[in-house]
Design a protein around this motif. Structure first.
Motif, PDB file in Angstrom:
ATOM      1  N   GLY A 115      27.480 -36.392  -1.130  1.00  0.00           N
ATOM      2  CA  GLY A 115      27.359 -37.704  -0.477  1.00  0.00           C
ATOM      3  C   GLY A 115      26.624 -37.619   0.847  1.00  0.00           C
ATOM      4  O   GLY A 115      25.762 -38.453   1.138  1.00  0.00           O
ATOM      5  N   VAL A 116      26.945 -36.612   1.642  1.00  0.00           N
ATOM      6  CA  VAL A 116      26.255 -36.437   2.927  1.00  0.00           C
ATOM      7  C   VAL A 116      24.804 -36.021   2.695  1.00  0.00           C
ATOM      8  O   VAL A 116      23.863 -36.620   3.222  1.00  0.00           O
ATOM      9  CB  VAL A 116      26.966 -35.364   3.794  1.00  0.00           C
ATOM     10  CG1 VAL A 116      26.151 -35.074   5.055  1.00  0.00           C
ATOM     11  CG2 VAL A 116      28.376 -35.808   4.162  1.00  0.00           C
ATOM     12  N   GLY A 117      24.629 -34.984   1.882  1.00  0.00           N
ATOM     13  CA  GLY A 117      23.316 -34.358   1.736  1.00  0.00           C
ATOM     14  C   GLY A 117      22.275 -35.253   1.097  1.00  0.00           C
ATOM     15  O   GLY A 117      21.124 -35.295   1.546  1.00  0.00           O
ATOM     16  N   THR A 118      22.659 -35.992   0.038  1.00  0.00           N
ATOM     17  CA  THR A 118      21.654 -36.831  -0.624  1.00  0.00           C
ATOM     18  C   THR A 118      21.197 -37.947   0.294  1.00  0.00           C
ATOM     19  O   THR A 118      20.036 -38.345   0.264  1.00  0.00           O
ATOM     20  CB  THR A 118      22.193 -37.460  -1.927  1.00  0.00           C
ATOM     21  OG1 THR A 118      23.403 -38.166  -1.658  1.00  0.00           O
ATOM     22  CG2 THR A 118      22.455 -36.388  -2.978  1.00  0.00           C
ATOM     23  N   ARG A 119      22.100 -38.475   1.114  1.00  0.00           N
ATOM     24  CA  ARG A 119      21.713 -39.592   1.976  1.00  0.00           C
ATOM     25  C   ARG A 119      20.931 -39.119   3.194  1.00  0.00           C
ATOM     26  O   ARG A 119      19.969 -39.753   3.604  1.00  0.00           O
ATOM     27  CB  ARG A 119      22.955 -40.398   2.402  1.00  0.00           C
ATOM     28  CG  ARG A 119      23.736 -40.984   1.236  1.00  0.00           C
ATOM     29  CD  ARG A 119      22.841 -41.574   0.149  1.00  0.00           C
ATOM     30  NE  ARG A 119      21.910 -42.546   0.693  1.00  0.00           N
ATOM     31  CZ  ARG A 119      20.688 -42.771   0.216  1.00  0.00           C
ATOM     32  NH1 ARG A 119      20.222 -42.081  -0.790  1.00  0.00           N
ATOM     33  NH2 ARG A 119      19.914 -43.670   0.766  1.00  0.00           N
ATOM     34  N   VAL A 120      21.340 -37.985   3.778  1.00  0.00           N
ATOM     35  CA  VAL A 120      20.575 -37.452   4.906  1.00  0.00           C
ATOM     36  C   VAL A 120      19.212 -36.955   4.413  1.00  0.00           C
ATOM     37  O   VAL A 120      18.190 -37.149   5.075  1.00  0.00           O
ATOM     38  CB  VAL A 120      21.356 -36.309   5.598  1.00  0.00           C
ATOM     39  CG1 VAL A 120      20.482 -35.609   6.634  1.00  0.00           C
ATOM     40  CG2 VAL A 120      22.621 -36.858   6.262  1.00  0.00           C
TER      41      VAL A 120
END
Lengths: 165, 157
Positions: A115-120
């Motif tokens: 969730g963090v990585g795909t959006r960042v």
């Protein structure tokens, strides 16, 4: 002999063949193309996370997705329904016959990082991997190379530590 | 970037999105990518077949990105120009990609595959979906603060 050796190598690299993977990949691509041809939109799967959060959160980061949140909900509903229909018709044992044996803590912790990585990182396996690579986007090629190599290293490390599955 | 929300949407806009999602979901289910074990087997070099999912998908979209703009001037349902999916490059692409990579390697799950996995009745995947929402929310809170604190900042993406 060399033909047999090549066949042997092929069986080792692809123990389940390649057909189901290639056919599945082509269908994933076609799903993207149906939307692109009709609307000009390159649909990825991870933006849905933030666009859906805009329904329940006033955080300024999510507001840019208010305009697209309804169709992204429909797109994700389509993914769920399409997979459900497939399992109803084709899955051994029918719908729900399979549940993953991967441990819940791996799914939860891994999910948070996804969730963090795909959006960042501006995209996921569909946004960067299918749409971005199809666009010959250098940003997406770098993104895919990064998450693929790190994922391989992580999965190998976790397996080496004896966590199964 | 188009978001498809012109004041009056074409009546077929939402149906087309639904059809695209359905085909996408059938593809993910057929490719076995909805099963985290299959993804982990790929990442552990036990079955390289998964290469053909992303490669196959990108090959199809690549043809469309090359051909469609030559056949049609504008998208019929939105009137938008056909553009490739291009994002600006900055440090976030690598940092975010690496964080995503750790998560993907740990769980065997990426967003689209997680939705499809729920679709095939793998209710255990709700752990991963809950995690993805938590992660997306956490970065949203953090980035809302840092962006709000920099009034003159240019858009990051």
């Amino acid at each position: 002999m060399s033909d047999l050796a090549a066949l042997q190598t092929g069986l080792e690299l692809f123990p389940h063949g390649i057909s189901r993977y290639a056919v599945g990949g082509v269908l994933v691509g076609l799903g993207v193309v149906v939307i692109y041809v009709a609307t000009g939109i390159s649909a990825g799967a991870s933006t849905f996370l933030e666009s859906t959060l805009s329904y329940v959160s006033g955080q300024s980061r999510f507001q840019q997705y208010v305009a697209s949140r309804d169709w992204r909900l429909v797109f994700t509903f389509g993914i769920v329904a399409g997979a459900a229909a497939y399992a109803l018709v084709f899955q051994d044992g029918g719908w729900g016959a399979y549940t993953t044996a991967v441990k819940p803590w791996r799914l939860l912790v891994g999910g948070v990082l996804v969730g963090v990585g795909t959006r960042v990182g501006k995209g996921c396996t569909s946004g960067h991997g299918v749409c971005g690579v199809g666009s010959a986007s250098r940003t997406s090629l770098v993104g895919v190379a990064t998450f693929l190599l790190v994922a391989i290293g992580t999965a190998q490390l976790v397996a080496a530590l004896g966590v199964t599955p | 970037m188009s978001d498809g929300t012109e004041p009056e949407r074409h009546p077929l806009f939402i149906p087309v999105i639904l059809v695209g999602g359905l085909v996408f979901g059938v593809g993910l289910a057929h490719s076995q990518m909805a099963r985290p074990e299959v993804v982990l087997n790929f990442l552990q070099f036990e079955d390289f077949g998964l290469v053909f999912v992303m490669f196959g998908g990108a090959a199809v979209t690549g043809i469309a990105y090359a051909v469609v703009p030559r056949l049609l001037h504008r998208a019929p349902l939105t009137g938008d120009a056909f553009e490739r999916r291009l994002k600006s490059f900055d440090r976030n692409v690598v940092v975010g990609g690496a964080i995503f990579g750790v998560g993907w390697g740990l769980s065997g799950i990426c967003p689209g595959a997680a939705y499809a996995s729920f679709g095939i009745g793998n209710v255990t995947i709700l752990w991963a979906i809950a995690g993805m929402f938590l992660g997306a929310y956490a970065q949203g809170v953090w980035r809302s603060r840092t962006t709000d604190a920099e009034p003159a900042a240019a858009g990051a993406d």
